[in-house]
Write a protein that holds these residues in place. Structure first.
Motif, PDB file in Angstrom:
ATOM      1  N   VAL A   1       0.834  -1.190   0.023  1.00  0.00           N
ATOM      2  CA  VAL A   1      -0.039  -0.115   0.047  1.00  0.00           C
ATOM      3  C   VAL A   1       0.951   1.422   0.025  1.00  0.00           C
ATOM      4  CG1 VAL A   1      -1.679   1.492   1.250  1.00  0.00           C
ATOM      5  CG2 VAL A   1      -2.030  -1.035   1.002  1.00  0.00           C
ATOM      6  N   LYS A   2       1.766   1.169   0.853  1.00  0.00           N
ATOM      7  CA  LYS A   2       2.793   2.534   0.928  1.00  0.00           C
ATOM      8  C   LYS A   2       3.615   2.712  -0.476  1.00  0.00           C
ATOM      9  CE  LYS A   2       6.786   4.305   3.698  1.00  0.00           C
ATOM     10  NZ  LYS A   2       7.588   4.255   4.369  1.00  0.00           N
ATOM     11  N   ASN A   3       4.035   1.634  -1.049  1.00  0.00           N
ATOM     12  CA  ASN A   3       4.698   1.705  -2.268  1.00  0.00           C
ATOM     13  C   ASN A   3       3.504   2.071  -3.500  1.00  0.00           C
ATOM     14  OD1 ASN A   3       6.486   1.562  -4.422  1.00  0.00           O
ATOM     15  ND2 ASN A   3       6.196  -0.547  -4.915  1.00  0.00           N
ATOM     16  N   TYR A   4       2.391   1.664  -3.535  1.00  0.00           N
ATOM     17  CA  TYR A   4       1.350   2.021  -4.468  1.00  0.00           C
ATOM     18  C   TYR A   4       1.066   3.273  -4.325  1.00  0.00           C
ATOM     19  CZ  TYR A   4      -3.149   1.405  -7.276  1.00  0.00           C
ATOM     20  OH  TYR A   4      -3.876   1.428  -8.149  1.00  0.00           O
ATOM     21  N   GLU A   5       0.848   3.693  -3.148  1.00  0.00           N
ATOM     22  CA  GLU A   5       0.317   5.198  -2.912  1.00  0.00           C
ATOM     23  C   GLU A   5       1.431   6.524  -3.434  1.00  0.00           C
ATOM     24  OE1 GLU A   5      -0.280   5.464   1.215  1.00  0.00           O
ATOM     25  OE2 GLU A   5      -2.461   4.873   1.222  1.00  0.00           O
ATOM     26  N   VAL A   6       2.837   6.009  -3.263  1.00  0.00           N
ATOM     27  CA  VAL A   6       3.718   6.682  -3.876  1.00  0.00           C
ATOM     28  C   VAL A   6       3.846   6.766  -5.285  1.00  0.00           C
ATOM     29  CG1 VAL A   6       6.360   7.098  -4.070  1.00  0.00           C
ATOM     30  CG2 VAL A   6       5.404   6.306  -1.762  1.00  0.00           C
ATOM     31  N   GLN A   7       3.723   5.334  -5.879  1.00  0.00           N
ATOM     32  CA  GLN A   7       3.894   5.253  -7.283  1.00  0.00           C
ATOM     33  C   GLN A   7       2.507   6.061  -7.992  1.00  0.00           C
ATOM     34  OE1 GLN A   7       6.277   4.396  -8.962  1.00  0.00           O
ATOM     35  NE2 GLN A   7       7.550   3.798  -7.026  1.00  0.00           N
ATOM     36  N   GLU A   8       1.369   5.994  -7.421  1.00  0.00           N
ATOM     37  CA  GLU A   8       0.134   6.409  -7.981  1.00  0.00           C
ATOM     38  C   GLU A   8       0.437   8.042  -8.033  1.00  0.00           C
ATOM     39  OE1 GLU A   8      -4.443   6.603  -6.927  1.00  0.00           O
ATOM     40  OE2 GLU A   8      -3.166   6.346  -5.034  1.00  0.00           O
ATOM     41  N   ILE A   9       0.893   8.685  -7.043  1.00  0.00           N
ATOM     42  CA  ILE A   9       1.440  10.103  -7.175  1.00  0.00           C
ATOM     43  C   ILE A   9       2.081  10.281  -8.450  1.00  0.00           C
ATOM     44  CG2 ILE A   9       2.241  12.132  -6.045  1.00  0.00           C
ATOM     45  CD1 ILE A   9       1.448  10.901  -3.306  1.00  0.00           C
ATOM     46  N   ARG A  10       3.220   9.478  -8.550  1.00  0.00           N
ATOM     47  CA  ARG A  10       4.089   9.683  -9.731  1.00  0.00           C
ATOM     48  C   ARG A  10       3.556   9.437 -11.009  1.00  0.00           C
ATOM     49  NH1 ARG A  10       9.548   6.422  -7.411  1.00  0.00           N
ATOM     50  NH2 ARG A  10      10.322   7.939  -6.132  1.00  0.00           N
ATOM     51  N   GLU A  11       2.517   8.208 -11.045  1.00  0.00           N
ATOM     52  CA  GLU A  11       1.759   8.147 -12.261  1.00  0.00           C
ATOM     53  C   GLU A  11       0.949   9.406 -12.566  1.00  0.00           C
ATOM     54  OE1 GLU A  11       0.439   5.798 -15.659  1.00  0.00           O
ATOM     55  OE2 GLU A  11       2.172   5.949 -14.584  1.00  0.00           O
ATOM     56  N   ARG A  12      -0.139   9.846 -11.754  1.00  0.00           N
ATOM     57  CA  ARG A  12      -0.658  11.087 -12.102  1.00  0.00           C
ATOM     58  C   ARG A  12       0.167  12.089 -12.617  1.00  0.00           C
ATOM     59  NH1 ARG A  12      -5.707   9.778 -10.560  1.00  0.00           N
ATOM     60  NH2 ARG A  12      -6.118   8.201  -8.993  1.00  0.00           N
ATOM     61  N   GLU A  13       1.298  12.361 -11.920  1.00  0.00           N
ATOM     62  CA  GLU A  13       1.905  13.561 -12.322  1.00  0.00           C
ATOM     63  C   GLU A  13       2.476  13.177 -13.816  1.00  0.00           C
ATOM     64  OE1 GLU A  13       4.532  17.299 -12.116  1.00  0.00           O
ATOM     65  OE2 GLU A  13       2.443  16.335 -11.241  1.00  0.00           O
ATOM     66  N   ARG A  14       3.040  11.999 -14.292  1.00  0.00           N
ATOM     67  CA  ARG A  14       3.420  11.619 -15.398  1.00  0.00           C
ATOM     68  C   ARG A  14       2.600  11.834 -16.524  1.00  0.00           C
ATOM     69  NH1 ARG A  14       3.214   8.093 -19.380  1.00  0.00           N
ATOM     70  NH2 ARG A  14       1.543   7.157 -18.285  1.00  0.00           N
ATOM     71  N   LEU A  15       1.186  11.615 -16.082  1.00  0.00           N
ATOM     72  CA  LEU A  15      -0.100  11.587 -17.049  1.00  0.00           C
ATOM     73  C   LEU A  15      -0.298  13.045 -17.212  1.00  0.00           C
ATOM     74  CD1 LEU A  15      -2.477   8.847 -15.933  1.00  0.00           C
ATOM     75  CD2 LEU A  15      -1.103   8.894 -17.953  1.00  0.00           C
ATOM     76  N   ARG A  16      -0.118  13.831 -16.142  1.00  0.00           N
ATOM     77  CA  ARG A  16      -0.348  15.393 -16.133  1.00  0.00           C
ATOM     78  C   ARG A  16       0.565  16.119 -17.179  1.00  0.00           C
ATOM     79  NH1 ARG A  16       1.474  20.180 -14.415  1.00  0.00           N
ATOM     80  NH2 ARG A  16       3.159  19.090 -13.336  1.00  0.00           N
ATOM     81  N   LEU A  17       1.944  15.755 -17.201  1.00  0.00           N
ATOM     82  CA  LEU A  17       2.945  16.114 -17.797  1.00  0.00           C
ATOM     83  C   LEU A  17       2.929  15.641 -19.197  1.00  0.00           C
ATOM     84  CD1 LEU A  17       5.890  15.994 -15.602  1.00  0.00           C
ATOM     85  CD2 LEU A  17       4.845  18.003 -16.032  1.00  0.00           C
ATOM     86  N   SER A  18       2.408  14.368 -19.526  1.00  0.00           N
ATOM     87  CA  SER A  18       2.379  13.797 -20.926  1.00  0.00           C
ATOM     88  C   SER A  18       1.032  14.592 -21.568  1.00  0.00           C
ATOM     89  CB  SER A  18       2.045  12.301 -20.740  1.00  0.00           C
ATOM     90  OG  SER A  18       1.485  11.833 -21.888  1.00  0.00           O
ATOM     91  N   ASN A  19      -0.074  15.136 -20.841  1.00  0.00           N
ATOM     92  CA  ASN A  19      -1.045  15.565 -21.332  1.00  0.00           C
ATOM     93  C   ASN A  19      -0.758  17.102 -21.854  1.00  0.00           C
ATOM     94  OD1 ASN A  19      -2.943  13.543 -21.656  1.00  0.00           O
ATOM     95  ND2 ASN A  19      -3.633  13.944 -19.540  1.00  0.00           N
ATOM     96  N   SER A  20       0.221  17.825 -20.917  1.00  0.00           N
ATOM     97  CA  SER A  20       0.652  18.992 -21.043  1.00  0.00           C
ATOM     98  C   SER A  20       1.353  19.435 -22.384  1.00  0.00           C
ATOM     99  CB  SER A  20       1.273  19.646 -19.976  1.00  0.00           C
ATOM    100  OG  SER A  20       2.711  19.087 -19.730  1.00  0.00           O
ATOM    101  N   ILE A  21       1.999  18.403 -22.939  1.00  0.00           N
ATOM    102  CA  ILE A  21       2.980  18.541 -23.977  1.00  0.00           C
ATOM    103  C   ILE A  21       2.623  17.710 -25.401  1.00  0.00           C
ATOM    104  CG2 ILE A  21       4.975  18.830 -22.432  1.00  0.00           C
ATOM    105  CD1 ILE A  21       5.815  15.915 -23.700  1.00  0.00           C
ATOM    106  N   LYS A  22       1.326  17.355 -25.086  1.00  0.00           N
ATOM    107  CA  LYS A  22       0.853  16.588 -26.351  1.00  0.00           C
ATOM    108  C   LYS A  22       0.352  17.197 -27.785  1.00  0.00           C
ATOM    109  CE  LYS A  22      -4.244  17.262 -25.386  1.00  0.00           C
ATOM    110  NZ  LYS A  22      -4.272  18.186 -24.313  1.00  0.00           N
TER     111      LYS A  22
END
Length: 214
Positions: free
Chosen positions: A126-147
């Protein structure tokens, strides 16, 4: 809509900034997002708040799959481990759930006997998942921002290719202008092209091409 709803006299230059920073968003999505914010916000929303509402609205409209919660992901991992076993279970998982499960999957190995500690294993996952979830959302945000930014997209694609080459062992060490040694990707050699450009005879070139299957 912004000016009317909040009875705010927005300076011309500030309004131009809003228009410029929101120009890439579908007008229908933007209008609905602003309407949503009018219904729940007491103060004039910032550009960031408007973009966040647009992203949430767009994700809902396009039925983008939501990431499961950390607890739901753990329940999935535990269920799969019990149903398919240690050897085959991991392949039944996918995405972020699978990525985080790899770190604790050894815990399900039958050779551990009675040493499996579900509480500890769940807490680690759970601890690892929560950390990676934040990173994944940030990655998607940045990906969308440069599309829509061609230059940044190309730069990202180049970086991904280089990372893949390095991971595959296609790498070399170079020295930077400051004297530091860094690992960089080495582009694969086009052997057939090198042979063709060589000074070998035509028959020699053909023999070499046959030898490499070209």
């Amino acid at each position: 809509m912004l000016q009317i709803a909040w009875s705010t006299d927005i300076p011309k230059e500030r309004m131009k900034l809003y228009v410029s920073m929101l120009a890439d968003i579908n007008p229908v999505t933007l209008e609905q997002a602003v309407a949503n914010l009018i219904n729940r916000s007491k103060f004039l929303p910032s550009i960031a708040e408007i973009r966040e509402e647009c992203s949430a609205l767009s994700a809902f409209v396009n039925a983008h799959e939501e990431l499961p919660t950390a607890q739901d992901a753990w329940e999935r991992v535990y269920q799969v481990a019990r149903s398919y076993g240690y050897e085959k279970g991991l392949d039944k998982l996918e995405g972020l759930t699978k990525q985080c499960a790899k770190a604790i999957w050894k815990s399900f190995d039958p050779q551990n006997g009675d040493n499996f500690n579900e509480t500890s294993c769940r807490a680690q996952f759970v601890k690892n998942y929560e950390v990676q979830e934040i990173r994944e959302r940030e990655r998607l945000r940045l990906s969308n921002s440069i599309k829509d930014n061609h230059l940044l997209l190309k730069a990202r694609e180049k970086a991904e290719r280089e990372r893949a080459l390095i991971s595959a062992g296609q790498k070399q060490i170079e020295m930077t202008s400051t004297g530091n040694l860094v690992e960089v990707a080495k582009e694969p050699v086009e052997v057939a092209k090198v042979i063709e450009q060589s000074n070998l005879s035509d028959s020699g070139k053909e023999l070499l091409k046959q030898a490499i299957g070209g």
